[in-house]
Design a protein around this motif. Structure first.
Motif, PDB file in Angstrom:
ATOM      1  N   ILE A 140       0.761  -1.240  -0.094  1.00  0.00           N
ATOM      2  CA  ILE A 140      -0.072  -0.053  -0.089  1.00  0.00           C
ATOM      3  C   ILE A 140       0.818   1.308  -0.117  1.00  0.00           C
ATOM      4  O   ILE A 140       1.095   2.075   1.004  1.00  0.00           O
ATOM      5  N   TYR A 141       1.516   1.381  -1.179  1.00  0.00           N
ATOM      6  CA  TYR A 141       2.739   2.473  -1.372  1.00  0.00           C
ATOM      7  C   TYR A 141       1.824   3.977  -1.222  1.00  0.00           C
ATOM      8  O   TYR A 141       0.482   3.819  -1.555  1.00  0.00           O
ATOM      9  N   ASN A 142       2.380   4.928  -1.793  1.00  0.00           N
ATOM     10  CA  ASN A 142       1.753   6.318  -1.852  1.00  0.00           C
ATOM     11  C   ASN A 142       0.579   6.396  -2.633  1.00  0.00           C
ATOM     12  O   ASN A 142      -0.020   7.103  -2.616  1.00  0.00           O
ATOM     13  N   ALA A 143       0.843   5.671  -3.944  1.00  0.00           N
ATOM     14  CA  ALA A 143      -0.221   5.635  -4.956  1.00  0.00           C
ATOM     15  C   ALA A 143      -1.550   4.909  -4.627  1.00  0.00           C
ATOM     16  O   ALA A 143      -2.486   5.218  -5.124  1.00  0.00           O
ATOM     17  N   MET A 144      -1.641   4.195  -3.510  1.00  0.00           N
ATOM     18  CA  MET A 144      -2.632   3.326  -3.022  1.00  0.00           C
ATOM     19  C   MET A 144      -3.500   4.272  -2.214  1.00  0.00           C
ATOM     20  O   MET A 144      -3.257   4.705  -1.273  1.00  0.00           O
ATOM     21  N   PRO A 145      -4.920   4.750  -2.821  1.00  0.00           N
ATOM     22  CA  PRO A 145      -5.786   5.594  -1.993  1.00  0.00           C
ATOM     23  C   PRO A 145      -6.480   5.082  -0.640  1.00  0.00           C
ATOM     24  O   PRO A 145      -6.193   3.601  -0.778  1.00  0.00           O
ATOM     25  N   LEU A 146      -6.790   5.334   0.322  1.00  0.00           N
ATOM     26  CA  LEU A 146      -7.290   5.077   1.395  1.00  0.00           C
ATOM     27  C   LEU A 146      -8.595   4.061   0.984  1.00  0.00           C
ATOM     28  O   LEU A 146      -8.885   3.013   1.313  1.00  0.00           O
ATOM     29  N   ALA A 147      -9.186   4.610  -0.301  1.00  0.00           N
ATOM     30  CA  ALA A 147     -10.477   3.633  -0.394  1.00  0.00           C
ATOM     31  C   ALA A 147     -10.107   2.404  -1.200  1.00  0.00           C
ATOM     32  O   ALA A 147     -11.090   1.513  -1.028  1.00  0.00           O
ATOM     33  N   GLY A 148      -8.752   2.309  -1.654  1.00  0.00           N
ATOM     34  CA  GLY A 148      -8.409   0.728  -1.956  1.00  0.00           C
ATOM     35  C   GLY A 148      -8.089   0.030  -0.511  1.00  0.00           C
ATOM     36  O   GLY A 148      -8.581  -1.226  -0.784  1.00  0.00           O
ATOM     37  N   VAL A 149      -7.548   0.522   0.425  1.00  0.00           N
ATOM     38  CA  VAL A 149      -7.535  -0.313   1.399  1.00  0.00           C
ATOM     39  C   VAL A 149      -8.928  -0.596   2.308  1.00  0.00           C
ATOM     40  O   VAL A 149      -9.067  -1.780   2.680  1.00  0.00           O
ATOM     41  N   GLN A 150      -9.625   0.473   2.159  1.00  0.00           N
ATOM     42  CA  GLN A 150     -10.953   0.168   2.540  1.00  0.00           C
ATOM     43  C   GLN A 150     -11.676  -0.884   1.837  1.00  0.00           C
ATOM     44  O   GLN A 150     -12.483  -1.871   2.468  1.00  0.00           O
ATOM     45  N   ALA A 151     -11.626  -0.837   0.498  1.00  0.00           N
ATOM     46  CA  ALA A 151     -12.173  -2.054  -0.403  1.00  0.00           C
ATOM     47  C   ALA A 151     -11.513  -3.375   0.048  1.00  0.00           C
ATOM     48  O   ALA A 151     -12.257  -4.576   0.101  1.00  0.00           O
ATOM     49  N   LEU A 152     -10.246  -3.268   0.187  1.00  0.00           N
ATOM     50  CA  LEU A 152      -9.668  -4.724   0.520  1.00  0.00           C
ATOM     51  C   LEU A 152     -10.145  -5.014   1.797  1.00  0.00           C
ATOM     52  O   LEU A 152     -10.712  -6.242   2.316  1.00  0.00           O
ATOM     53  N   VAL A 153     -10.259  -4.415   2.899  1.00  0.00           N
ATOM     54  CA  VAL A 153     -10.851  -4.499   4.254  1.00  0.00           C
ATOM     55  C   VAL A 153     -12.071  -5.028   4.387  1.00  0.00           C
ATOM     56  O   VAL A 153     -12.785  -5.983   4.883  1.00  0.00           O
ATOM     57  N   ASP A 154     -13.181  -4.404   3.496  1.00  0.00           N
ATOM     58  CA  ASP A 154     -14.533  -5.088   3.147  1.00  0.00           C
ATOM     59  C   ASP A 154     -14.618  -6.258   2.452  1.00  0.00           C
ATOM     60  O   ASP A 154     -15.586  -7.181   3.097  1.00  0.00           O
ATOM     61  N   PHE A 155     -13.790  -6.575   1.642  1.00  0.00           N
ATOM     62  CA  PHE A 155     -13.726  -7.981   0.922  1.00  0.00           C
ATOM     63  C   PHE A 155     -13.502  -8.900   2.080  1.00  0.00           C
ATOM     64  O   PHE A 155     -13.795 -10.185   2.027  1.00  0.00           O
ATOM     65  N   MET A 156     -12.298  -8.530   2.715  1.00  0.00           N
ATOM     66  CA  MET A 156     -11.704  -9.707   3.883  1.00  0.00           C
ATOM     67  C   MET A 156     -12.797  -9.938   4.775  1.00  0.00           C
ATOM     68  O   MET A 156     -12.902 -10.989   5.289  1.00  0.00           O
ATOM     69  N   ALA A 157     -13.512  -8.807   5.243  1.00  0.00           N
ATOM     70  CA  ALA A 157     -14.503  -8.872   6.255  1.00  0.00           C
ATOM     71  C   ALA A 157     -15.700 -10.146   5.662  1.00  0.00           C
ATOM     72  O   ALA A 157     -16.230 -11.097   6.141  1.00  0.00           O
ATOM     73  N   LYS A 158     -16.312  -9.945   4.380  1.00  0.00           N
ATOM     74  CA  LYS A 158     -17.266 -10.438   3.727  1.00  0.00           C
ATOM     75  C   LYS A 158     -16.597 -12.174   3.473  1.00  0.00           C
ATOM     76  O   LYS A 158     -17.346 -13.010   3.827  1.00  0.00           O
ATOM     77  N   PHE A 159     -15.379 -12.088   2.959  1.00  0.00           N
ATOM     78  CA  PHE A 159     -14.965 -13.466   2.831  1.00  0.00           C
ATOM     79  C   PHE A 159     -14.927 -14.188   4.097  1.00  0.00           C
ATOM     80  O   PHE A 159     -14.937 -15.552   4.199  1.00  0.00           O
ATOM     81  N   ALA A 160     -14.325 -13.574   5.282  1.00  0.00           N
ATOM     82  CA  ALA A 160     -14.355 -14.251   6.527  1.00  0.00           C
ATOM     83  C   ALA A 160     -15.712 -14.773   6.939  1.00  0.00           C
ATOM     84  O   ALA A 160     -15.643 -15.818   7.355  1.00  0.00           O
ATOM     85  N   LYS A 161     -16.664 -13.775   6.786  1.00  0.00           N
ATOM     86  CA  LYS A 161     -17.835 -14.185   7.164  1.00  0.00           C
ATOM     87  C   LYS A 161     -18.506 -15.647   6.235  1.00  0.00           C
ATOM     88  O   LYS A 161     -18.894 -16.303   6.858  1.00  0.00           O
ATOM     89  N   GLU A 162     -18.118 -15.352   4.953  1.00  0.00           N
ATOM     90  CA  GLU A 162     -18.922 -16.348   4.229  1.00  0.00           C
ATOM     91  C   GLU A 162     -18.081 -17.866   4.578  1.00  0.00           C
ATOM     92  O   GLU A 162     -18.641 -18.817   4.281  1.00  0.00           O
ATOM     93  N   ASN A 163     -16.881 -17.865   4.806  1.00  0.00           N
ATOM     94  CA  ASN A 163     -16.065 -19.131   5.490  1.00  0.00           C
ATOM     95  C   ASN A 163     -15.841 -19.400   6.777  1.00  0.00           C
ATOM     96  O   ASN A 163     -14.869 -20.161   6.875  1.00  0.00           O
ATOM     97  N   SER A 164     -16.562 -18.786   7.436  1.00  0.00           N
ATOM     98  CA  SER A 164     -16.497 -19.299   8.989  1.00  0.00           C
ATOM     99  C   SER A 164     -17.457 -20.183   9.605  1.00  0.00           C
ATOM    100  O   SER A 164     -18.518 -20.154   9.162  1.00  0.00           O
TER     101      SER A 164
END
Ligand SMILES: *Cc1c(COP(=O)(O)O)cnc(C)c1O
Length: 360
Positions: A336-360
């Motif tokens: 997540i270098y300088n060029a990565m916006p906060l929105a990109g990290v938010q999208a990743l976190v949202d995806f990770m949360a969803k994936f965890a929920k679907e696979n727990s």
């Protein structure tokens, strides 16, 4: 769907810079040709290099005591150039080891000079961590001290700067340059391969204290000779002109967006968001101790590693690219270098949360 590229390197570049480069691609400054197709000694290109250097000097507050070089050969080229230029016959160089890249620098340096290896890690099975810089025990009079402030593969960052009464401090900043404020005066030589936070691969930036140029070092290729490159304005041979052009554009983008201080604030926010989520989640883990977690490269693991391939393919479908961990450490890695916006990290976190929920 927006896509976010988490590749460790070559990494994503600012979309605004890419769009401008595309616009200028075949006709730069109304010359009717690309910046790639003109002489590096033309007045237009020389103006670009002067602007590029001035911009980097402002961004990092680099004084006249330092020269800046734009060289070939990326980060690993500098693994060789440093000992070739700074070797002293009667002294060993100290190499601090805190991960894969600092060890890579040792392997190269051993071909040319005497090396004292200093392991600065504190590893246990539970955690990876680095000893406080104040506890790094240096010998009395080394030829120089080399360390890597950000270990791109291990996800380990050293936030303090080591110091020594006599030895120059050399830093491989390939994956952390311009991501946070550094006091350049605490260093004697800083180098960085460009493809993480600056521009296309192949280019290396070297910031060197002028007094270090007096060292003879060893016989070396002209392209790796710092004093010669200073004399030639980084044009002993034809420089990587397109990479240099793009670096200048990235520096301009940084200046227009608040400079390194603003980047640092955003990088802290991005890192806190991602590590905070990982630490709270029973589904993912990161074993690096909190005080030395990289803000640029976040390795993480699924507690159930049998889901790795599914995670990667679903992430790709969701527009989240290049999350596979380095082959040496496995798992996942989000760069997540300088060029990565906060929105990109938010999208990743949202995806990770969803994936965890679907696979727990
Ligand atoms: C990527 C990287 C390198 C190697 O850069 P190359 O341009 O591939 O030679 C060296 N050091 C660090 C810390 C890196 O992240």
């Amino acid at each position: 769907m927006s896509k976010y590229n988490f590749c460790a390197g070559p990494a994503m570049l600012p979309p605004e810079v890419m769009a401008k480069a595309q616009k200028e691609f075949v006709d730069w400054q109304d010359l009717g040709v690309s910046v790639m197709e003109i002489s590096h000694r033309s007045k237009e290109f020389l103006a670009l290099t002067a602007k590029c250097e001035a911009s980097l000097r402002r961004l990092m507050d680099i004084s006249d005591e330092f020269e800046i070089l734009f060289m070939h050969g990326g980060g690993r080229g500098q693994f060789a150039a440093v000992p070739l230029n700074l070797h002293l016959d009667d002294k060993a160089a100290v190499y601090c080891e805190n991960g894969v890249w600092s060890k890579g620098a040792v392997t190269e340096a051993l071909k040319f000079t005497q090396v004292t290896e200093l392991d600065v890690r504190n590893d246990s099975d539970e955690q990876f961590s680095i000893k406080p810089v104040s506890e790094w025990q240096f010998p009395a009079d080394p030829s120089y001290i080399h360390y890597c402030p950000n270990e791109t593969i291990d996800g380990i960052e050293v936030f303090d700067v080591p110091s020594h009464p006599t030895a120059p401090i050399i830093a491989d900043m390939s994956s952390t340059i311009l991501s946070r404020e550094f006091d350049v005066n605490k260093f004697d030589l800083i180098y960085a391969g460009a493809q993480k936070n600056i521009g296309p691969s192949g280019l290396a930036i070297v910031i060197i204290r002028k007094t270090l140029l007096e060292r003879q070092g060893l016989a070396k290729p002209g392209v790796f000779d710092y004093a010669l490159e200073v004399k030639q304005g980084s044009m002993y041979n034809t420089p990587p002109t397109f990479a240099w052009y793009l670096a200048a554009e990235v520096f301009e983008w940084l200046e227009q967006n608040g400079g390194v201080k603003a980047m640092e604030q955003q990088n802290i926010a991005k890192a806190e968001l991602l590590y905070g989520f990982i630490d709270e989640s029973p589904f993912y883990n990161n074993k690096v101790a909190k005080h030395c977690r990289s803000r640029m490269n976040v390795p993480f693991w699924l507690n159930d590693e049998s889901l790795n391939q599914q995670f990667l393919s679903h992430a790709k479908e969701a527009g989240l690219l290049a999350l596979e961990g380095h082959r040496i450490v496995g798992g996942m890695r989000a760069s997540i270098y300088n060029a990565m916006p906060l929105a990109g990290v938010q999208a990743l976190v949202d995806f990770m949360a969803k994936f965890a929920k679907e696979n727990s």
